[in-house]
Write an enzyme that holds these catalytic residues in place. Structure first.
Site, PDB file in Angstrom:
ATOM      1  N   CYS A 245      17.791  14.504 -39.731  1.00  0.00           N
ATOM      2  CA  CYS A 245      16.577  15.332 -39.729  1.00  0.00           C
ATOM      3  C   CYS A 245      16.190  15.820 -38.339  1.00  0.00           C
ATOM      4  CB  CYS A 245      15.417  14.551 -40.347  1.00  0.00           C
ATOM      5  SG  CYS A 245      14.733  13.301 -39.211  1.00  0.00           S
TER       6      CYS A 245
ATOM      7  N   CYS B  83      17.498   7.976 -38.962  1.00  0.00           N
ATOM      8  CA  CYS B  83      16.179   7.331 -39.048  1.00  0.00           C
ATOM      9  C   CYS B  83      16.239   6.076 -39.899  1.00  0.00           C
ATOM     10  CB  CYS B  83      15.179   8.258 -39.754  1.00  0.00           C
ATOM     11  SG  CYS B  83      14.577   9.597 -38.745  1.00  0.00           S
TER      12      CYS B  83
ATOM     13  N   GLY C  99      -4.800 -13.007 -35.275  1.00  0.00           N
ATOM     14  CA  GLY C  99      -3.630 -13.574 -34.619  1.00  0.00           C
ATOM     15  C   GLY C  99      -3.456 -15.065 -34.806  1.00  0.00           C
TER      16      GLY C  99
ATOM     17  N   CYS D 212      17.891  12.042 -34.611  1.00  0.00           N
ATOM     18  CA  CYS D 212      18.445  11.662 -35.903  1.00  0.00           C
ATOM     19  C   CYS D 212      19.463  12.719 -36.369  1.00  0.00           C
ATOM     20  CB  CYS D 212      17.312  11.543 -36.915  1.00  0.00           C
ATOM     21  SG  CYS D 212      17.879  11.359 -38.620  1.00  0.00           S
TER      22      CYS D 212
ATOM     23  N   CYS E 262      12.516  10.320 -43.035  1.00  0.00           N
ATOM     24  CA  CYS E 262      13.642  11.234 -42.829  1.00  0.00           C
ATOM     25  C   CYS E 262      13.721  12.259 -43.951  1.00  0.00           C
ATOM     26  CB  CYS E 262      14.925  10.400 -42.759  1.00  0.00           C
ATOM     27  SG  CYS E 262      16.296  11.235 -41.942  1.00  0.00           S
TER      28      CYS E 262
END
Lengths: 300, 225, 257
Positions: free
Chosen positions: A246, A268, A34, A243, A274
């Site tokens: 899909c 998606c 980080g 979605c 997808c």
């Protein structure tokens, strides 16, 4: 193994000493999860703001046996993703893929793939602004001190403001995280929907900011906590419908406006995810409609 | 009768630097004692330093030489050259100064002014309020004025607020500088009785009164400067 | 009186290229006391305040803060500890409220920030504290979500005071807290400060060029001229019985209404 890369360029475009410099920065970054490590960001054959940081990291670590996937806001087929893949194809000759599971290196702009990552995979993020405190504290000197002494009070001011004005935290992307219980980090402008995927990921996550000249990293299996208040815990986005293509109701959806009448589909964002689902036989309620307007075709 | 205050050898001069360095010798070699239950009146024509002496005893003026020892929390303490926080503590608990004018702070109500010294001493608000109300009644200040800031009051009304503030919870030592100057005869009598009863309750009081009838009435001892 | 000083400065000098600033300053402050520093502009009072507040390292001398019985050399400690102290043990009220506020976030966030910096992570608690404090400084709590840019100068100053006091510091340093405000607004603010200082029992150092402010707010007074202390004592004593020529000049120059 002979590489098929363009002989007019060094392998992966960068000279070897530069790669070494970047790898050193990466090692330091991995050792201090980080923490933003300054690095000597090179001039790349594309302008700043188009992913030069991510490209430099990928160039420093890529080798002939790697399999590269590049996505831009989740899609493999946007102009930028294709350009970056073409670049690497030319200077390294590595095998490319859109398949998340197959890739050893995934360079991404602003999304984490839906498919869970595994050990051994590396996710390289393109970073516009690495400093999560910048909007609150303009001085670089001051933010460096704040990170050094973990003085992170002011970032909660931003969260407080959101809640007081809107009743909930309104950040939808770039929601700051605390890495390894120590450093406040910008997760890049990924939707906060993706934040939980950063926590304890089996993959190595590397972050490169070319213009700002910073590298940071999250080693595998590192704790990453999104900032929140005790009485307003962190929440991800939800959609009312799955979605349209899909039928997935667990992925991040983009809103696509399909005609002048303002009709829209939710699709998606992760294009490969997808496609894979559709190939497996799933379909969404609007799949036929989408096919009719060529929404599901992959450009060649 | 406990000796509450012992001043020795007080000398005070004022050097007016911005007026050709004029030096005013006001007090020289002054001794002064004050015991509980006493009402000592300082007499003498104006300019002889009566007010100056009182102010030195309160720590408001700094003497050039001498000492002012005050009985505070079980022992005699010299306030000349003492640490500021000590003098402030003495003023909070042991010595009060009642001037002839109320120092008006904008926006503070009469009741709040009178309650203030009690609150500083840790007295509960309800208690302080009740006692303040009682005192204001005694001094015949109408209730409709209690919630107002004294900024617009007459001189006599302001002074009665001043007196109320000082006498509602008297300190062992009290110094009065012309406390009745701005009061009419009737109110003056009330205040004089108040001073009397405070003295009888054991306070040690020193004061300056321009009205001889008043000083004659209440003085247990007089001193001329 | 066995309590010890909260803050002591010993021979503190901070000049700018050998000129200006403050020179050879020694002073002490006890808990619950309000110390005034008066002087005309250029006398060095602001420099002294900044040095005492931890913002400006002196060229020489020591500043010692007494915490839980332990003396702490303010500039002898590492910067991290000093910064932590500056957040928790004392607070500075700037002359211009814009220097002490975040103008781009709401009033509530401004007050809450001190709490968040100290580790408060409960939104509800933060908001309640902010509301309470707005009321205490006589700002309508309904304005908690308003941006301070929309506040008047006096309101901004009161907001700044709330922001400082919410962290319950032991010492508050104020630089001309009423400077630049209208007279009526000044009176209200001074009154508020007086009550808050008394109710919270905090120690304060108030820098001002206005003797009326000093008389109203402070217990003790230091007079500065040309970077040095030329007189000090109880406020009423310095103002009623000034000894130094300059102090006499100051007190005699004050116009009364």
């Amino acid at each position: 193994m002979t590489s098929r890369h363009d002989p007019n360029y060094n392998y992966a475009y960068l000279d070897e000493t530069t790669k070494r410099m970047i790898r050193r920065a990466l090692l330091k970054a991995i050792a201090i999860p980080g923490y933003q490590v300054p690095f000597a960001s090179r001039e790349m054959p594309l302008a700043r703001g188009w992913g030069t940081g991510g490209i430099q990291i990928t160039a420093a670590i890529i080798g002939p046996e790697d399999i590269l996937k590049v996505i831009d806001q989740g899609a493999d087929d946007t102009t930028n993703a294709i350009s970056i893949r073409r670049f690497f194809s030319r200077v390294t000759g590595v095998t490319e893929t859109a398949n998340t599971r197959e890739a050893s290196i995934i360079q991404t702009r602003h999304r984490i793939p839906e498919e869970p990552l595994q050990e051994g995979q590396i996710l390289v993020y393109q970073v516009p602004l690495p400093e999560p405190l910048r909007k609150l504290v303009p001085s670089e000197q001051e933010t460096r001190k704040m990170h050094a002494w973990a003085e992170y009070g002011p970032i909660y001011v931003r969260l407080y403001e959101d809640i007081s004005h809107c009743g909930h935290v309104t950040s939808t992307y770039s929601h700051p995280v605390l890495v390894n219980d120590r450093y406040l980090t910008c997760p890049t402008p990924i939707p906060k929907f993706d934040n939980p995927k950063m926590d304890m990921s089996p993959a190595l996550q590397l972050f490169g900011a070319g213009r700002e000249k910073r590298i940071y990293a999250i080693p595998p299996y590192t704790k990453v906590k999104s900032l929140d208040f005790e009485d307003h815990p962190f929440e991800v986005q939800h959609w009312d419908e799955p979605c349209s293509l899909c039928g997935s109701n667990t992925s991040y959806l983009d809103e696509v406006i399909i005609n002048d009448a303002g009709e829209r589909l939710f699709v998606c964002s992760d294009s490969h995810y997808c496609e894979t689902r559709r190939a497996e036989g799933h379909s969404g309620s609007q799949l036929e409609k989408a096919k009719a307007i060529h929404l599901t075709e992959t450009p060649t | 009768m406990t000796v509450m205050l012992e001043a020795r050898n007080l000398k005070k001069t004022f050097t007016l630097h911005n007026q050709q360095g004029v030096v005013l010798d006001v007090l020289e070699g002054v001794d002064f004692d004050l015991s509980s239950g006493e009402m000592v009146v300082l007499k003498g024509p104006s300019g002889t330093g009566k007010s100056t002496l009182l102010r030195i005893l309160y720590g408001n003026y700094r003497p050039v030489a001498g000492s002012v020892r005050i009985w505070h929390e079980g022992k005699m303490v010299d306030i000349v050259g003492a640490r500021a926080s000590l003098v402030l503590d003495i003023r909070r608990k042991t010595v009060s100064f009642v001037s002839q004018f109320l120092r008006v702070i904008p926006r503070i109500s009469t009741l709040a002014i009178v309650m203030d010294p009690m609150l500083s001493r840790g007295i509960q608000e309800k208690d302080a309020r009740d006692r303040a109300a009682e005192m204001l009644k005694q001094l015949r200040l109408p209730e409709r004025l209690w919630g107002l800031a004294p900024t617009t009051f007459s001189g006599g009304e302001q002074q009665r607020v001043n007196i109320a503030r000082s006498f509602v919870a008297p300190t062992p030592l009290m110094l009065l500088d012309e406390p009745t100057a701005s009061l009419d005869a009737e109110n003056r009598d009330i205040v004089v009785n108040l001073i009397e009863s405070t003295r009888k309750a054991g306070a040690a009081i020193a004061g300056i009164f321009h009205d001889e009838t008043v000083s004659d009435r209440i003085a247990t001892r007089s001193i001329s400067l | 009186m066995k309590d010890e000083a909260l803050l002591t400065a010993t021979n503190v000098t901070r000049t700018f290229g050998g000129r200006g600033g403050c020179r050879d300053i020694s002073l002490a402050l006890w808990p619950g006391e309000v110390l005034g520093i008066v002087g005309e502009s250029g006398s060095g009072k602001t420099t002294l305040l900044r040095t005492l507040a931890g913002f400006d390292r002196p060229d020489s001398g020591h500043i010692t803060f007494h915490l839980a019985g332990k003396p702490i050399d303010l500039y002898g400690m590492d910067e991290a500890s000093r910064r932590a102290l500056m957040r928790t043990e004392w607070g500075m009220v700037h002359q211009n409220p814009r220097d002490g506020l975040r103008l781009d976030v709401s009033a509530g966030a401004n007050i809450g920030e001190s709490l968040m910096a100290k580790g408060e992570r409960h939104y509800g608690h933060i908001r309640k504290s902010a509301c309470d404090w707005l009321a205490r400084v006589e700002i309508d709590p309904a304005r908690i979500d308003d941006n301070p840019k929309s506040f008047s100068g006096g309101m901004q100053q009161r907001l700044q005071i709330a922001r400082v006091l919410v962290a319950r510091p032991r010492l508050v340093l104020m630089d001309e807290p009423t400077g630049g405000l209208d007279v009526s607004v000044q009176a209200r603010l001074l009154d508020l400060l007086r009550v808050l200082v008394r109710d919270l029992g905090i120690a304060a150092i108030v820098v001002t060029h206005d003797l009326a402010v000093a008389r109203l707010l402070t217990d003790r007074l230091i007079v500065m001229k040309n970077s040095e202390i030329i007189e000090e004592g109880l406020t009423d004593q310095v103002l009623d019985d000034p000894h130094h020529a300059y102090t006499q000049l100051l007190t005699s120059s004050v116009l009364s209404v």
